[in-house]
Design an enzyme around this catalytic site. Structure first.
Site, PDB file in Angstrom:
ATOM      1  N   SER A  99      -0.218  -0.471  -5.386  1.00  0.00           N
ATOM      2  CA  SER A  99      -1.049  -0.456  -4.201  1.00  0.00           C
ATOM      3  C   SER A  99      -0.088   0.259  -3.192  1.00  0.00           C
ATOM      4  O   SER A  99       0.855  -0.068  -2.910  1.00  0.00           O
ATOM      5  CB  SER A  99      -1.532  -1.676  -3.854  1.00  0.00           C
ATOM      6  OG  SER A  99      -1.839  -1.645  -2.458  1.00  0.00           O
ATOM      7  N   HIS A 129      -3.935   2.263  -6.606  1.00  0.00           N
ATOM      8  CA  HIS A 129      -4.788   1.403  -5.871  1.00  0.00           C
ATOM      9  C   HIS A 129      -4.650   1.863  -4.661  1.00  0.00           C
ATOM     10  O   HIS A 129      -3.476   1.730  -3.977  1.00  0.00           O
ATOM     11  CB  HIS A 129      -4.452  -0.190  -6.396  1.00  0.00           C
ATOM     12  CG  HIS A 129      -5.213  -1.171  -5.820  1.00  0.00           C
ATOM     13  ND1 HIS A 129      -6.489  -1.686  -6.432  1.00  0.00           N
ATOM     14  CD2 HIS A 129      -5.397  -1.635  -4.669  1.00  0.00           C
ATOM     15  CE1 HIS A 129      -7.043  -2.454  -5.713  1.00  0.00           C
ATOM     16  NE2 HIS A 129      -6.380  -2.518  -4.534  1.00  0.00           N
TER      17      HIS A 129
HETATM   18  C1  DX5 Z   1      -4.803  -6.851  -0.035  1.00  0.00           C
HETATM   19  C2  DX5 Z   1      -4.931  -5.605  -0.577  1.00  0.00           C
HETATM   20  C3  DX5 Z   1      -3.851  -5.732  -1.829  1.00  0.00           C
HETATM   21  C4  DX5 Z   1      -2.412  -5.506  -1.247  1.00  0.00           C
HETATM   22  C5  DX5 Z   1      -1.507  -6.187  -2.062  1.00  0.00           C
HETATM   23  O1  DX5 Z   1      -5.903  -7.035   0.876  1.00  0.00           O
HETATM   24  O2  DX5 Z   1      -6.322  -5.648  -1.507  1.00  0.00           O
HETATM   25  O3  DX5 Z   1      -4.113  -4.820  -2.901  1.00  0.00           O
HETATM   26  O4  DX5 Z   1      -2.178  -4.315  -1.130  1.00  0.00           O
HETATM   27  O5  DX5 Z   1      -0.026  -6.331  -1.732  1.00  0.00           O
HETATM   28  P1  DX5 Z   1       0.624  -7.239  -2.282  1.00  0.00           P
HETATM   29  O6  DX5 Z   1       0.867  -6.842  -3.764  1.00  0.00           O
HETATM   30  O7  DX5 Z   1       1.864  -7.105  -1.429  1.00  0.00           O
HETATM   31  O8  DX5 Z   1       0.363  -8.587  -2.393  1.00  0.00           O
HETATM   32 ZN    ZN Z   2      -6.405  -4.243  -3.058  1.00  0.00          ZN
END
Ligand code: DX5
Ligand code: ZN
Length: 217
Positions: free
Chosen positions: A6, A31
Site C-alpha cells: 500500500s 494497493h
Molecule cells: C487503511 C488502509 C490500508 C493501509 C494499511 O485504511 O486501507 O491499506 O495503508 O496500512 P498499514 O499496513 O500500515 O496498516
Molecule cells: Zn487499503
C-alpha cells in the site's frame, strides 16, 4: 500468497521509485488507498496519482475506495489506469449496482468489509466479485494495530469462498506484519495488503517484503 504493497506508507516525493522497488521485491499488485475525509476521517489521494503511476509500472493498480459515493469516481479512476476496485459494503445502499458498474468498465471488482461487519453480508454478492477485502483495522489510517477479532471471520469467509466462488481472492488490509500475516494466511487469506511493514521499515523495500513472506520480523 500474494503481496499488495500500500503506497499510503510510501515516500510521496519518490513515489515512482518506491513502486519500482516494490515491483523488484515481487509485488503482485499495488494497493492505492483513496480517502475522502467523509467515509473515513482522513484525506489521501485521487485519480491523478493513478495516472502518474500507470506508465511507470506493469503491476496491476488496485484502488481501495474509502469514499462516500464510489459510483461518481469509477470512470475517472478507470480512465486513469485502475485495474481493480475495492468498494465498501458499509454505507452503500446499491452495492450490486456499483459492482456491475465496475464490471461494465471491464475492471476487477472487490467488496471490502470493516471489522464490525459480519461475514454474512457477503453471501449474496460473492458470485459477482473477484476479490473480498477483510479490513483488519478500522479504515482511515496506516500504521494501526491489527485487530485479532477479525481472524475468525477470515476463516468463515474462506469457507464461504470455497463453497460459492473458489477463484475469489481473500485479501486482508491493516496492521499486517510478519506475525499477523501468518495468522491471516493460516485463516485462509491469499492476498496481504501491507503499508508500513513494506515502506516504513529500516530495511529496503524488497528485503521488508521478503521478511513479510518468510514470517520474520
Ligand atoms: C487503511 C488502509 C490500508 C493501509 C494499511 O485504511 O486501507 O491499506 O495503508 O496500512 P498499514 O499496513 O500500515 O496498516
Ligand atoms: Zn487499503
Amino acid at each position: 500468497m500474494k503481496l499488495a504493497p500500500s503506497i499510503l506508507a510510501a515516500d510521496f516525493a519518490r513515489l515512482g521509485a518506491q513502486v519500482a522497488e516494490a515491483e523488484r521485491g515481487g509485488a503482485d499488485r499495488i494497493h492505492i488507498d483513496v480517502m475522502d475525509g467523509h467515509f473515513v476521517p482522513n484525506l489521501s489521494m485521487g485519480a491523478p496519482i493513478v495516472a502518474s503511476l500507470r506508465p511507470v509500472t506493469r503491476l496491476p493498480l488496485e484502488t481501495h475506495l474509502m469514499i462516500s459515493n464510489p459510483d461518481l469516481f469509477l470512470q475517472e479512476f478507470a480512465e486513469s489506469g485502475s485495474d481493480s476496485f475495492l468498494v465498501h459494503w458499509e454505507g452503500n445502499f446499491n452495492l450490486h449496482r456499483t459492482v456491475q458498474s465496475i464490471r461494465a468498465l471491464g475492471k476487477r471488482a472487490g467488496v471490502a468489509i470493516n471489522p464490525a461487519t459480519p461475514a454474512a453480508v457477503l453471501e449474496e454478492i460473492l458470485p459477482d466479485v473477484d476479490q473480498v477485502l477483510v479490513m483488519t483495522v478500522d479504515p482511515g489510517f496506516g500504521h494501526q494495530r491489527f485487530l485479532h477479532s477479525t481472524v475468525a471471520k477470515i476463516g468463515r469467509i474462506r469457507q464461504m469462498i470455497d463453497r460459492v466462488k473458489h477463484d475469489c481472492d481473500l485479501e486482508v488490509d491493516g496492521g499486517i506484519d510478519s506475525e499477523t500475516a501468518k495468522l491471516c494466511v493460516e485463516a485462509g487469506a491469499n492476498v496481504l495488503v501491507a503499508g508500513s511493514s513494506v515502506f516504513g521499515t529500516n530495511k529496503s523495500v524488497p528485503e521488508a517484503m521478503n521478511r513479510l513472506r518468510a514470517g520474520r520480523e
